[in-house]
Each structure stands twice: as structure tokens, then as C-alpha cells.
Motif scaffolding. Structure first.
Motif, short mmCIF file in Angstrom:
data_model
loop_
_atom_site.label_atom_id
_atom_site.label_comp_id
_atom_site.label_asym_id
_atom_site.label_seq_id
_atom_site.Cartn_x
_atom_site.Cartn_y
_atom_site.Cartn_z
N ILE A 164 -28.43 96.39 -59.40
CA ILE A 164 -29.06 97.60 -59.94
C ILE A 164 -28.60 98.84 -59.16
O ILE A 164 -28.26 99.87 -59.75
N ALA A 165 -28.55 98.73 -57.83
CA ALA A 165 -28.13 99.87 -57.00
C ALA A 165 -26.70 100.27 -57.30
O ALA A 165 -26.39 101.47 -57.40
N LEU A 166 -25.82 99.28 -57.43
CA LEU A 166 -24.41 99.59 -57.73
C LEU A 166 -24.27 100.22 -59.11
O LEU A 166 -23.49 101.16 -59.30
N ARG A 167 -25.05 99.73 -60.07
CA ARG A 167 -24.97 100.29 -61.42
C ARG A 167 -25.48 101.73 -61.43
O ARG A 167 -24.88 102.60 -62.06
N GLU A 168 -26.59 101.97 -60.71
CA GLU A 168 -27.14 103.33 -60.65
C GLU A 168 -26.22 104.27 -59.87
O GLU A 168 -26.27 105.49 -60.06
#
Length: 137
Positions: free
Chosen positions: A15-19
Motif C-alpha cells: 500500500i505504501a509503495l502504491r501510494e
């Protein structure tokens, strides 16, 4: 950290990488996952805000208590048998793995039954031998 905590941390990283603007394909490559898996967790996060595994239904029981007892009895009566033979003898319409699982649930495995049988046989042989030597002297 246990396995579940590691998985949740990995999903949080997805999720962090996508955001941070990374593409699904790049995240998958970086983490050694499939693009499908990465997309699933992004979708689940967007839908529910949850990264835990979904609840699963417990496995439905395919044997009755009576059949479970018959499996245990067959194993006790013939300790050197196999789950395949027990299933065939009792004509059960279940998998061999199910027979093994029922034995395991009862604290029995074919190996432990075989060891117990070997120990009983050894004790019986020793008893006969000891009696024979006493008579011979």
C-alpha cells in the motif's frame, strides 16, 4: 514477528509503495509477488481498509462419530496397518488423508501404533525367553 504479522507488514508495504506512485508491476517485481496478488491487496485496502486475511469457514466433517470410532478400533486391532487399508476394510467414502487426520485427532499414528506393537511384542518375546531360561536351569 509471527507469520501473520509479517504478511500484514508486507501488505502495508504494498500500500505504501502504491501510494508513493509505484506501478503494480514494479511493486510485484520488487517484493517477489505476482501482479495479481499486489492488485488484490490494493483493491482490498481501497474497499475495506483491512490487510488481514479474510475469515475462512471451517472444514466440514465427512465422518460420523461412529466411523471415527471404527477407524480408531481398526488401528488398535491391527497396529501395523496403513490408513489405505483401514479405509478399504471399513469401506469408507473418504480420503486416506481423512483417515490419517482422524487417527491424529485421537492421538494415534500408524508409526506410534507400530512402535507400541513392537514394544509389546519384544516384551512378550522376552517373557517367553526369560521363562524358558528359568526352566532350562
Amino acid at each position: 514477528m509471527n507469520r501473520q504479522e509479517n504478511l500484514i507488514a508486507q501488505r502495508g508495504l504494498i500500500i505504501a509503495l502504491r501510494e508513493a506512485g509505484h506501478r503494480i508491476r514494479d511493486i510485484a517485481s520488487l517484493l517477489g509477488l505476482s501482479s495479481t496478488t499486489v492488485a488484490k491487496w490494493i483493491r482490498r485496502w481501497n474497499d475495506s481498509g483491512d490487510l488481514r486475511d479474510a475469515e475462512r469457514r471451517p472444514r466440514s466433517r465427512v465422518t460420523t462419530a461412529e466411523q471415527d470410532g471404527m477407524i480408531r478400533q481398526a488401528a488398535e486391532e491391527t497396529p501395523l496397518t496403513t490408513a489405505v487399508v483401514i479405509r478399504q476394510q471399513l469401506q469408507l467414502q473418504v480420503s486416506v488423508d481423512t483417515v490419517r487426520r482422524r487417527l491424529h485427532e485421537a492421538g494415534m499414528t500408524i508409526k506410534t501404533l507400530a512402535k507400541r506393537h513392537a514394544a509389546d511384542t519384544s516384551a512378550a518375546i522376552c517373557g517367553v525367553t526369560c521363562q524358558f531360561t528359568e526352566l532350562a536351569t
